[in-house]
Design a protein around this motif. Structure first.
Motif, PDB file in Angstrom:
ATOM      1  N   GLY A 132       0.819  -1.218   0.000  1.00  0.00           N
ATOM      2  CA  GLY A 132       0.000   0.000   0.000  1.00  0.00           C
ATOM      3  C   GLY A 132       0.848   1.262   0.000  1.00  0.00           C
ATOM      4  N   GLU A 133       1.923   1.251   0.777  1.00  0.00           N
ATOM      5  CA  GLU A 133       2.815   2.418   0.826  1.00  0.00           C
ATOM      6  C   GLU A 133       3.528   2.623  -0.506  1.00  0.00           C
ATOM      7  N   VAL A 134       3.959   1.537  -1.121  1.00  0.00           N
ATOM      8  CA  VAL A 134       4.604   1.623  -2.435  1.00  0.00           C
ATOM      9  C   VAL A 134       3.616   2.172  -3.461  1.00  0.00           C
ATOM     10  N   LEU A 191       1.635   6.598  -6.900  1.00  0.00           N
ATOM     11  CA  LEU A 191       0.484   7.416  -7.293  1.00  0.00           C
ATOM     12  C   LEU A 191       0.757   8.895  -7.038  1.00  0.00           C
ATOM     13  N   ILE A 192       1.366   9.203  -5.900  1.00  0.00           N
ATOM     14  CA  ILE A 192       1.708  10.597  -5.581  1.00  0.00           C
ATOM     15  C   ILE A 192       2.673  11.156  -6.627  1.00  0.00           C
ATOM     16  N   ALA A 193       3.555  10.307  -7.139  1.00  0.00           N
ATOM     17  CA  ALA A 193       4.507  10.730  -8.178  1.00  0.00           C
ATOM     18  C   ALA A 193       3.836  10.901  -9.537  1.00  0.00           C
ATOM     19  N   GLY A 194       2.574  10.472  -9.643  1.00  0.00           N
ATOM     20  CA  GLY A 194       1.833  10.660 -10.891  1.00  0.00           C
ATOM     21  C   GLY A 194       1.742   9.441 -11.778  1.00  0.00           C
ATOM     22  N   LEU A 195       2.239   8.296 -11.312  1.00  0.00           N
ATOM     23  CA  LEU A 195       2.164   7.086 -12.128  1.00  0.00           C
ATOM     24  C   LEU A 195       0.817   6.404 -11.925  1.00  0.00           C
ATOM     25  N   PRO A 196       0.132   6.066 -12.996  1.00  0.00           N
ATOM     26  CA  PRO A 196      -1.180   5.410 -12.857  1.00  0.00           C
ATOM     27  C   PRO A 196      -1.027   3.978 -12.339  1.00  0.00           C
ATOM     28  N   THR A 252       6.362   9.805   1.028  1.00  0.00           N
ATOM     29  CA  THR A 252       5.904  11.169   0.736  1.00  0.00           C
ATOM     30  C   THR A 252       4.520  11.443   1.290  1.00  0.00           C
ATOM     31  N   ALA A 253       3.677  10.415   1.405  1.00  0.00           N
ATOM     32  CA  ALA A 253       2.319  10.612   1.915  1.00  0.00           C
ATOM     33  C   ALA A 253       2.324  11.296   3.277  1.00  0.00           C
ATOM     34  N   ARG A 254       3.312  10.990   4.132  1.00  0.00           N
ATOM     35  CA  ARG A 254       3.376  11.604   5.459  1.00  0.00           C
ATOM     36  C   ARG A 254       3.647  13.095   5.356  1.00  0.00           C
ATOM     37  N   LEU A 255       4.339  13.533   4.292  1.00  0.00           N
ATOM     38  CA  LEU A 255       4.619  14.953   4.101  1.00  0.00           C
ATOM     39  C   LEU A 255       3.364  15.726   3.720  1.00  0.00           C
ATOM     40  N   LEU A 256       2.396  15.023   3.170  1.00  0.00           N
ATOM     41  CA  LEU A 256       1.181  15.660   2.686  1.00  0.00           C
ATOM     42  C   LEU A 256       0.080  15.733   3.746  1.00  0.00           C
ATOM     43  N   GLU A 257       0.327  15.144   4.906  1.00  0.00           N
ATOM     44  CA  GLU A 257      -0.684  15.082   5.960  1.00  0.00           C
ATOM     45  C   GLU A 257      -0.900  16.416   6.662  1.00  0.00           C
ATOM     46  N   ASP A 258       0.033  17.323   6.528  1.00  0.00           N
ATOM     47  CA  ASP A 258      -0.098  18.624   7.235  1.00  0.00           C
ATOM     48  C   ASP A 258      -1.128  19.501   6.610  1.00  0.00           C
TER      49      ASP A 258
END
Length: 137
Positions: A17-19, A24-29, A131-137
Motif C-alpha cells: 500500500g505504501e509503495v 500514485l503521488i509521483a503521478g504514475l497510474p 511522501t504521503a506523510r509529508l502531505l498530511e499537514d
C-alpha cells in the motif's frame, strides 16, 4: 521453506500500500485491479516466499495498444517489429524511473535483484512512511 507468517503477510500488504501510494503521488497510474485488456501503469504485487524472503514487486504495464501489438508480433515471431522494440525501450526506461522514485523517497530496494528481470523489488518502507506523510499537514 516454511510458508510466511500472518505477521509477514500483513507487513507486506502494508508495504504494498505504501509503495502504491508513493507511485500514485509521483503521478504514475495504477494498473492494479483493472482488467488486463485496459490495464496500464504500475502493478504492485506481494512477493513472499517465506518470512526470510518477503518483499513487494513492482512491474510496469504499458498501454494495452502497445502490449497487444507487441504480443501479435511475438506470436508471428517478428522480433524485429517496431512494437517489440518499443515495448522493450519503455520497460527499460520505466523500471529504473520507478526504482528512482522509490529510493529517493527512502524505500529500501533489493539491490541484488536485477531490474532487467522486469520488476523492482522493494524490501522496506522508510521510517515514518514515504511522501504521503509529508502531505498530511
Amino acid at each position: 521453506m516454511e510458508p510466511p507468517s500472518d505477521e509477514t503477510m500483513a507487513a507486506m500488504r502494508r508495504l504494498a500500500g505504501e509503495v502504491q501510494d508513493e507511485l500514485l503521488i509521483a503521478g504514475l497510474p495504477s494498473a492494479g485491479g483493472l482488467h488486463p485488456l485496459v490495464a496500464q501503469g504500475v502493478i504492485v504485487e506481494l512477493d513472499v516466499l517465506g518470512d526470510d524472503d518477503a518483499a513487494v514487486s513492482v512491474h510496469w504495464r504499458p498501454h494495452p495498444s502497445l502490449a497487444n501489438a507487441a504480443a501479435r508480433a511475438a506470436a508471428a515471431r517478428d522480433v524485429s517489429a517496431g512494437t517489440m522494440q518499443r515495448l522493450g525501450q519503455v520497460g527499460t526506461a520505466m523500471l529504473p524511473a520507478i526504482a528512482g522514485i522509490l529510493s529517493t523517497a527512502g524505500f529500501t530496494l533489493d539491490t541484488d535483484e536485477d531490474i532487467a528481470a522486469g520488476a523492482v523489488r522493494v524490501l522496506a518502507a522508510p521510517d515514518g512512511g514515504g511522501t504521503a506523510r509529508l502531505l498530511e499537514d
